[in-house]
Motif scaffolding. Structure first.
Motif, PDB file in Angstrom:
ATOM      1  N   ASP A 172      42.671  33.200  29.954  1.00  0.00           N
ATOM      2  CA  ASP A 172      41.787  32.439  30.829  1.00  0.00           C
ATOM      3  C   ASP A 172      40.393  33.066  30.776  1.00  0.00           C
ATOM      4  OD1 ASP A 172      40.321  31.597  33.154  1.00  0.00           O
ATOM      5  OD2 ASP A 172      42.194  30.865  34.021  1.00  0.00           O
ATOM      6  N   ARG A 173      39.424  32.329  30.224  1.00  0.00           N
ATOM      7  CA  ARG A 173      38.085  32.891  29.995  1.00  0.00           C
ATOM      8  C   ARG A 173      37.383  33.276  31.289  1.00  0.00           C
ATOM      9  NH1 ARG A 173      37.095  27.659  26.621  1.00  0.00           N
ATOM     10  NH2 ARG A 173      39.020  27.233  27.772  1.00  0.00           N
ATOM     11  N   SER A 174      37.430  32.394  32.294  1.00  0.00           N
ATOM     12  CA  SER A 174      36.773  32.703  33.568  1.00  0.00           C
ATOM     13  C   SER A 174      37.390  33.944  34.206  1.00  0.00           C
ATOM     14  CB  SER A 174      36.903  31.515  34.532  1.00  0.00           C
ATOM     15  OG  SER A 174      36.127  30.444  34.102  1.00  0.00           O
ATOM     16  N   PHE A 175      38.704  34.032  34.142  1.00  0.00           N
ATOM     17  CA  PHE A 175      39.442  35.156  34.699  1.00  0.00           C
ATOM     18  C   PHE A 175      38.983  36.465  34.056  1.00  0.00           C
ATOM     19  CE2 PHE A 175      43.166  37.875  35.262  1.00  0.00           C
ATOM     20  CZ  PHE A 175      43.568  37.580  36.548  1.00  0.00           C
ATOM     21  N   HIS A 182      35.299  45.625  29.027  1.00  0.00           N
ATOM     22  CA  HIS A 182      35.451  45.805  27.578  1.00  0.00           C
ATOM     23  C   HIS A 182      36.465  44.782  27.065  1.00  0.00           C
ATOM     24  CE1 HIS A 182      33.638  49.713  28.429  1.00  0.00           C
ATOM     25  NE2 HIS A 182      33.413  49.856  27.128  1.00  0.00           N
ATOM     26  N   ILE A 183      36.350  44.417  25.812  1.00  0.00           N
ATOM     27  CA  ILE A 183      37.324  43.526  25.171  1.00  0.00           C
ATOM     28  C   ILE A 183      37.981  44.267  24.001  1.00  0.00           C
ATOM     29  CG2 ILE A 183      37.631  41.443  23.772  1.00  0.00           C
ATOM     30  CD1 ILE A 183      37.305  40.731  26.657  1.00  0.00           C
ATOM     31  N   LEU A 184      39.308  44.281  24.025  1.00  0.00           N
ATOM     32  CA  LEU A 184      40.123  44.785  22.915  1.00  0.00           C
ATOM     33  C   LEU A 184      40.661  43.546  22.200  1.00  0.00           C
ATOM     34  CD1 LEU A 184      41.686  47.184  21.532  1.00  0.00           C
ATOM     35  CD2 LEU A 184      43.453  46.850  23.257  1.00  0.00           C
ATOM     36  N   PHE A 198      34.491  38.660  28.108  1.00  0.00           N
ATOM     37  CA  PHE A 198      34.935  37.794  27.013  1.00  0.00           C
ATOM     38  C   PHE A 198      33.782  36.993  26.425  1.00  0.00           C
ATOM     39  CE2 PHE A 198      36.294  33.779  25.257  1.00  0.00           C
ATOM     40  CZ  PHE A 198      37.209  34.203  24.319  1.00  0.00           C
ATOM     41  N   SER A 199      32.921  36.447  27.276  1.00  0.00           N
ATOM     42  CA  SER A 199      31.805  35.630  26.778  1.00  0.00           C
ATOM     43  C   SER A 199      30.887  36.441  25.877  1.00  0.00           C
ATOM     44  CB  SER A 199      31.009  35.038  27.947  1.00  0.00           C
ATOM     45  OG  SER A 199      31.788  34.075  28.636  1.00  0.00           O
ATOM     46  N   ASP A 200      30.653  37.715  26.231  1.00  0.00           N
ATOM     47  CA  ASP A 200      29.843  38.600  25.379  1.00  0.00           C
ATOM     48  C   ASP A 200      30.514  38.773  24.011  1.00  0.00           C
ATOM     49  OD1 ASP A 200      28.041  39.052  27.485  1.00  0.00           O
ATOM     50  OD2 ASP A 200      29.227  40.737  28.233  1.00  0.00           O
ATOM     51  N   TRP A 201      31.835  39.032  24.047  1.00  0.00           N
ATOM     52  CA  TRP A 201      32.574  39.224  22.793  1.00  0.00           C
ATOM     53  C   TRP A 201      32.541  37.958  21.943  1.00  0.00           C
ATOM     54  CZ3 TRP A 201      37.001  36.572  21.118  1.00  0.00           C
ATOM     55  CH2 TRP A 201      37.564  37.064  19.938  1.00  0.00           C
ATOM     56  N   TRP A 202      32.718  36.799  22.561  1.00  0.00           N
ATOM     57  CA  TRP A 202      32.764  35.532  21.826  1.00  0.00           C
ATOM     58  C   TRP A 202      31.401  35.221  21.198  1.00  0.00           C
ATOM     59  CZ3 TRP A 202      35.893  32.726  19.324  1.00  0.00           C
ATOM     60  CH2 TRP A 202      35.612  31.386  19.027  1.00  0.00           C
ATOM     61  N   ILE A 456      41.410  31.259  21.769  1.00  0.00           N
ATOM     62  CA  ILE A 456      40.721  30.558  20.677  1.00  0.00           C
ATOM     63  C   ILE A 456      41.373  29.198  20.438  1.00  0.00           C
ATOM     64  CG2 ILE A 456      40.172  30.613  18.203  1.00  0.00           C
ATOM     65  CD1 ILE A 456      39.844  33.657  18.482  1.00  0.00           C
ATOM     66  N   SER A 457      42.695  29.138  20.524  1.00  0.00           N
ATOM     67  CA  SER A 457      43.386  27.854  20.390  1.00  0.00           C
ATOM     68  C   SER A 457      43.011  26.917  21.536  1.00  0.00           C
ATOM     69  CB  SER A 457      44.904  28.059  20.365  1.00  0.00           C
ATOM     70  OG  SER A 457      45.299  28.744  19.198  1.00  0.00           O
ATOM     71  N   ARG A 458      42.825  27.464  22.739  1.00  0.00           N
ATOM     72  CA  ARG A 458      42.387  26.629  23.868  1.00  0.00           C
ATOM     73  C   ARG A 458      41.050  25.967  23.542  1.00  0.00           C
ATOM     74  NH1 ARG A 458      44.220  29.243  29.620  1.00  0.00           N
ATOM     75  NH2 ARG A 458      46.269  29.961  28.933  1.00  0.00           N
ATOM     76  N   MET A 459      40.140  26.732  22.971  1.00  0.00           N
ATOM     77  CA  MET A 459      38.829  26.170  22.630  1.00  0.00           C
ATOM     78  C   MET A 459      38.951  25.131  21.518  1.00  0.00           C
ATOM     79  SD  MET A 459      36.139  29.322  23.090  1.00  0.00           S
ATOM     80  CE  MET A 459      37.070  30.693  22.467  1.00  0.00           C
TER      81      MET A 459
END
Length: 492
Positions: A172-175, A182-184, A198-202, A456-459
């Motif tokens: 869940d992106r908002s979550f 940090h994103i792993l 997540f938005s920064d990582w994406w 990514i599949s959600r998007m």
């Protein structure tokens, strides 16, 4: 603060020819709030199990902290919730438990009810409260959102934002954006860590993908230019070499030393071009390894002979003497994408069942178009077994389109050969969605379709729905998905 160090980690399941991880190295600060993302089947839960010491592996994982995994397994759900917490943490302090429950807006009375009588959302919150009573532990939180409605997800995300020292698996992106720093990410060929949400990582990933695609095109042109130059130089060298044993047109004797020197220079130039060509090919081979599948697809929905497909006026639904939902009014027109929104237990699934044609007890007026064809995606995937080919045949759908959608959603070729019963939860949900999008129908009805499906599949599912614009009624607690897809929201 301490570090968790992963060095040259390599792991494959017994009997498998392919490594899930190969020579992976990175380190984690135990004060970080890590969001863990990656496609279904890439090994997120496997990695958490490796941290917990459940499998043998090569390489090293070193840490000065203990690991705790969520969700806890509750063996005796008939016990009082207080006893369940006592089994998980025997030496907890009552006031600390009450503090955590208060932060999660869980009332004290749930402690004195059987754990089994709690809703899925209440169970999740109680177990999270217990988890954060664990001291000197690094927490591995595996998909806590699957049974939480949108309101509860915001509450739990706010709660996690006040904590630190965890890896959180969520799609869940908002979550994620709200509570991690940090994103792993498990990519196609490596694992990497980036600072930010997540938005920064994406955003960084898209920028890197665009750079690699541009570099790839540039190198392709370079390789073709160098290849053509190498052929020309080789031909010239060959022609010059041939003249060594011949004569000039004037009949004079050939200067073999001069021609030999010229031919050698041509050969040297040819080898230099060839080396640059190989270098460009090597550089090209390092690109595009982590770019996800972006195949375009053609999906069509049947057109209905009327604009309005269904209508509800002041509908109330009952189970026995219990009112599930009351006084609901809305219509479904062609081309609309309608989100049914509301807390767990507000009657969303019951409304879906009514529209799908199940025999429900209700009052008010419900009208549905005659000969309306509906495709339904349920929350339950337990019935899926056998091969994809047989499944497509049994459901009368185009097998090539069905599998093309699954390819876009990151199914590898070898997944096509497996029994569906062996698929992960996310892969099974993708099968149901691909089937639905392959069916020739007037209306798609999806009940929490994204549970377990990677981000990514959600998007990509969003892209498919926006591009092909099928008429759809759906229940989904992913806020970003609803914001992007819904043309109308019906609040219960």
């Amino acid at each position: 603060m301490s570090l968790i160090k992963v060095t040259n980690l390599t792991f494959a399941y017994e009997g498998s020819f392919d490594n899930i991880f190969e020579n992976v190295s990175f380190q984690i600060d135990t004060d970080w709030k890590l969001g863990f993302t990656g496609r279904n089947g890439r090994g997120k839960t496997t990695f958490l199990n490796l941290l917990l010491g459940k499998y043998d592996y090569s390489g090293t994982i070193t840490s000065t902290v203990q690991f705790e995994y969520f969700p806890f397994v509750v063996e005796q759900k008939e016990n009082q919730t207080l006893d369940v917490i006592g089994d998980i943490i025997p030496d907890y302090l009552q006031w600390e438990l009450m503090r955590e429950l208060s932060l999660l807006q869980v009332s004290e009375d749930v402690l004195y009810r059987p754990f089994a009588s709690l809703s899925n959302g209440e169970q999740t919150k109680v177990l999270l409260a217990a988890l954060f009573l664990k001291e000197n532990s690094f927490l591995l939180i595996d998909e806590p959102t699957n049974h939480l409605d949108m309101h509860a997800r915001k509450l739990v995300s706010d709660y996690l934002r006040t904590k630190s020292g965890f890896i959180l698996v969520s799609h869940d992106r908002s979550f994620l954006d709200n509570c991690v720093d940090h994103i792993l990410s498990i990519n196609r060929t490596n694992i990497e860590i980036q600072k930010g949400n997540f938005s920064d990582w994406w955003e960084n990933k898209q920028r890197q993908d665009q750079f690699e695609l541009a570099e790839n095109e540039k190198l392709k042109k370079d390789i073709k230019r160098l290849s053509d130059a190498a052929k020309r130089t080789s031909n010239w060298s060959h022609e010059v070499e041939k003249t060594k044993n011949g004569t000039r047109n004037s009949g004079s004797k050939v200067d073999k030393g001069y021609i030999g020197h010229k031919a050698a220079k041509m050969m040297q130039r040819s080898k230099s071009i060839e080396q640059r060509q190989h270098s460009a090919i090597d550089e090209k081979s390092k690109l595009l390894k982590n770019i996800e599948n972006q195949d375009s697809l053609k999906i069509s929905q049947l057109a209905y002979h009327k604009n309005q497909l269904a209508e509800l006026e002041h509908v109330s639904i009952y189970y026995g003497d219990r009112t599930v939902c009351s006084d609901i009014s809305f219509s479904i027109a062609q081309g609309e994408r309608i989100a049914l929104s509301g807390k767990n237990g507000s009657g969303k699934s019951s409304l879906i069942k009514l529209i799908c044609g199940e025999n429900m007890t209700y009052t008010g007026t419900f009208r549905k178009g005659s000969q309306l064809k509906v495709s339904y995606v349920s929350q339950d995937t337990s019935h899926l077994q056998g091969s994809l080919t047989d499944y497509a045949r049994q459901n009368g759908i185009d097998e090539s389109l069905f599998k093309a959608i699954l390819r876009k959603l990151d199914f590898s070729r070898d997944q096509f050969e497996k029994n569906m019963a062996a698929y992960s939860g996310g892969q099974k949900k993708k099968v149901l969605i691909a089937k639905s999008l392959s069916e020739k129908v007037h209306l798609h009805i999806w009940d929490e379709p994204l549970n377990f499906i990677d981000v990514i599949s959600r998007m990509q599912i969003e892209e498919l729905l926006l591009e092909h614009a099928p008429t759809i009624l759906f229940v989904e607690h992913d806020r970003e998905f609803c914001n992007h897809i819904a043309t109308k929201i019906v609040e219960l």
